[in-house]
Design a protein around this motif. Structure first.
Motif, PDB file in Angstrom:
ATOM      1  N   ARG A   4       0.689  -1.164  -0.202  1.00 35.07           N
ATOM      2  CA  ARG A   4       0.000   0.081  -0.046  1.00 35.07           C
ATOM      3  C   ARG A   4       0.773   1.212  -0.019  1.00 35.07           C
ATOM      4  O   ARG A   4       1.991   1.278   0.502  1.00 35.07           O
ATOM      5  CB  ARG A   4      -0.997  -0.045   1.072  1.00 35.07           C
ATOM      6  CG  ARG A   4      -1.930  -1.070   1.128  1.00 35.07           C
ATOM      7  CD  ARG A   4      -2.926  -0.986   2.205  1.00 35.07           C
ATOM      8  NE  ARG A   4      -2.195  -1.236   3.608  1.00 35.07           N
ATOM      9  CZ  ARG A   4      -2.768  -1.449   4.633  1.00 35.07           C
ATOM     10  NH1 ARG A   4      -4.080  -1.368   4.742  1.00 35.07           N
ATOM     11  NH2 ARG A   4      -2.288  -1.609   5.754  1.00 35.07           N
ATOM     12  N   ARG A   5       0.360   2.134  -0.732  1.00 36.64           N
ATOM     13  CA  ARG A   5       1.240   3.558  -0.690  1.00 36.64           C
ATOM     14  C   ARG A   5       1.150   4.278   0.436  1.00 36.64           C
ATOM     15  O   ARG A   5       0.146   3.982   1.199  1.00 36.64           O
ATOM     16  CB  ARG A   5       0.626   4.416  -1.721  1.00 36.64           C
ATOM     17  CG  ARG A   5       0.853   3.951  -3.156  1.00 36.64           C
ATOM     18  CD  ARG A   5       0.296   4.737  -4.225  1.00 36.64           C
ATOM     19  NE  ARG A   5      -0.742   5.843  -3.957  1.00 36.64           N
ATOM     20  CZ  ARG A   5      -1.944   6.053  -4.449  1.00 36.64           C
ATOM     21  NH1 ARG A   5      -2.142   5.210  -5.409  1.00 36.64           N
ATOM     22  NH2 ARG A   5      -2.568   6.891  -4.101  1.00 36.64           N
ATOM     23  N   SER A   6       2.107   4.977   1.062  1.00 38.47           N
ATOM     24  CA  SER A   6       2.110   5.637   2.334  1.00 38.47           C
ATOM     25  C   SER A   6       1.083   6.709   2.293  1.00 38.47           C
ATOM     26  O   SER A   6       0.430   6.970   3.409  1.00 38.47           O
ATOM     27  CB  SER A   6       3.531   6.355   2.484  1.00 38.47           C
ATOM     28  OG  SER A   6       3.624   7.415   1.569  1.00 38.47           O
ATOM     29  N   SER A   7       0.631   7.219   1.236  1.00 42.16           N
ATOM     30  CA  SER A   7      -0.620   8.126   1.287  1.00 42.16           C
ATOM     31  C   SER A   7      -1.892   7.362   1.658  1.00 42.16           C
ATOM     32  O   SER A   7      -2.655   7.978   2.477  1.00 42.16           O
ATOM     33  CB  SER A   7      -0.817   8.808   0.023  1.00 42.16           C
ATOM     34  OG  SER A   7      -0.961   7.819  -0.998  1.00 42.16           O
ATOM     35  N   ASP A   8      -1.813   6.097   1.513  1.00 39.62           N
ATOM     36  CA  ASP A   8      -3.127   5.168   1.677  1.00 39.62           C
ATOM     37  C   ASP A   8      -2.988   4.992   3.259  1.00 39.62           C
ATOM     38  O   ASP A   8      -4.134   4.911   3.798  1.00 39.62           O
ATOM     39  CB  ASP A   8      -3.264   3.976   0.942  1.00 39.62           C
ATOM     40  CG  ASP A   8      -3.426   4.350  -0.423  1.00 39.62           C
ATOM     41  OD1 ASP A   8      -4.344   5.312  -0.965  1.00 39.62           O
ATOM     42  OD2 ASP A   8      -3.046   3.506  -1.245  1.00 39.62           O
ATOM     43  N   LEU A   9      -1.653   4.651   3.760  1.00 41.78           N
ATOM     44  CA  LEU A   9      -1.848   4.434   5.141  1.00 41.78           C
ATOM     45  C   LEU A   9      -1.936   5.418   5.749  1.00 41.78           C
ATOM     46  O   LEU A   9      -2.689   5.495   6.976  1.00 41.78           O
ATOM     47  CB  LEU A   9      -0.262   3.797   5.471  1.00 41.78           C
ATOM     48  CG  LEU A   9      -0.052   2.414   4.770  1.00 41.78           C
ATOM     49  CD1 LEU A   9       1.402   2.286   4.797  1.00 41.78           C
ATOM     50  CD2 LEU A   9      -0.790   1.310   5.441  1.00 41.78           C
ATOM     51  N   LYS A  11      -4.064   8.109   5.263  1.00 42.57           N
ATOM     52  CA  LYS A  11      -5.430   8.303   5.314  1.00 42.57           C
ATOM     53  C   LYS A  11      -6.086   7.263   6.097  1.00 42.57           C
ATOM     54  O   LYS A  11      -7.059   7.670   6.837  1.00 42.57           O
ATOM     55  CB  LYS A  11      -5.911   8.175   3.838  1.00 42.57           C
ATOM     56  CG  LYS A  11      -7.543   8.404   3.689  1.00 42.57           C
ATOM     57  CD  LYS A  11      -7.869   8.251   2.053  1.00 42.57           C
ATOM     58  CE  LYS A  11      -9.385   8.633   2.225  1.00 42.57           C
ATOM     59  NZ  LYS A  11      -9.885   8.352   0.898  1.00 42.57           N
ATOM     60  N   GLU A  12      -5.673   6.077   6.141  1.00 43.49           N
ATOM     61  CA  GLU A  12      -6.193   5.056   7.176  1.00 43.49           C
ATOM     62  C   GLU A  12      -5.966   5.465   8.544  1.00 43.49           C
ATOM     63  O   GLU A  12      -6.882   5.206   9.286  1.00 43.49           O
ATOM     64  CB  GLU A  12      -5.598   3.638   6.600  1.00 43.49           C
ATOM     65  CG  GLU A  12      -6.111   3.082   5.470  1.00 43.49           C
ATOM     66  CD  GLU A  12      -5.643   1.611   5.233  1.00 43.49           C
ATOM     67  OE1 GLU A  12      -5.302   0.948   6.098  1.00 43.49           O
ATOM     68  OE2 GLU A  12      -5.420   1.345   3.979  1.00 43.49           O
ATOM     69  N   GLU A  15      -8.331   8.270   9.615  1.00 45.68           N
ATOM     70  CA  GLU A  15      -9.726   7.621   9.659  1.00 45.68           C
ATOM     71  C   GLU A  15      -9.632   6.923  10.870  1.00 45.68           C
ATOM     72  O   GLU A  15     -10.800   6.896  11.811  1.00 45.68           O
ATOM     73  CB  GLU A  15     -10.048   6.827   8.617  1.00 45.68           C
ATOM     74  CG  GLU A  15     -10.088   7.513   7.247  1.00 45.68           C
ATOM     75  CD  GLU A  15     -11.213   8.778   7.495  1.00 45.68           C
ATOM     76  OE1 GLU A  15     -12.352   8.636   8.055  1.00 45.68           O
ATOM     77  OE2 GLU A  15     -11.132   9.773   6.842  1.00 45.68           O
TER      78      GLU A  15
END
Length: 104
Positions: A4-9, A11-12, A15
């Motif tokens: 997973r991209r760091s931007s996705d992590l 964001k998670e 959240e």
């Protein structure tokens, strides 16, 4: 495992922090990135060299600075933006590259 991209992590993680806070969990978050603090925190502490300068919500912290000083900050930001806009008017190698390729 899929990566997973760091931007996705990130964001998670944001959240998750929001959900935990909604459930009443106290979270201590340290950051120098003020948009993140505004998004995630209901109280923010500003600390300089170990000294607590302010502890409040965003509006409360904004009230620590005088109207006159806020106007000075706005004027400085306007000057900086105008200077940046002037710099953007200079023709760069990127501009030439795009022109030669015929793309807009």
């Amino acid at each position: 495992f899929p990566t997973r991209r760091s931007s996705d992590l990130a964001k998670e993680l944001r959240e998750l922090i929001k959900e935990l806070a909604k459930d009443g969990v106290t979270i201590l978050l340290t950051t120098h990135y003020m948009p993140e603090a505004e998004e995630l925190c209901n109280r923010i502490a500003i600390i300089k060299k170990g000294e607590l300068l302010g502890l409040d919500d965003v509006v409360g912290l904004q009230n620590l600075v005088s109207y006159e000083r806020k106007e000075e900050i706005k004027a400085k930001k306007i000057r900086e933006q105008e200077e940046k806009n002037k710099q953007n008017l200079e023709i760069t190698l990127e501009d030439i590259y795009i022109e030669l390729l015929g793309e807009k």
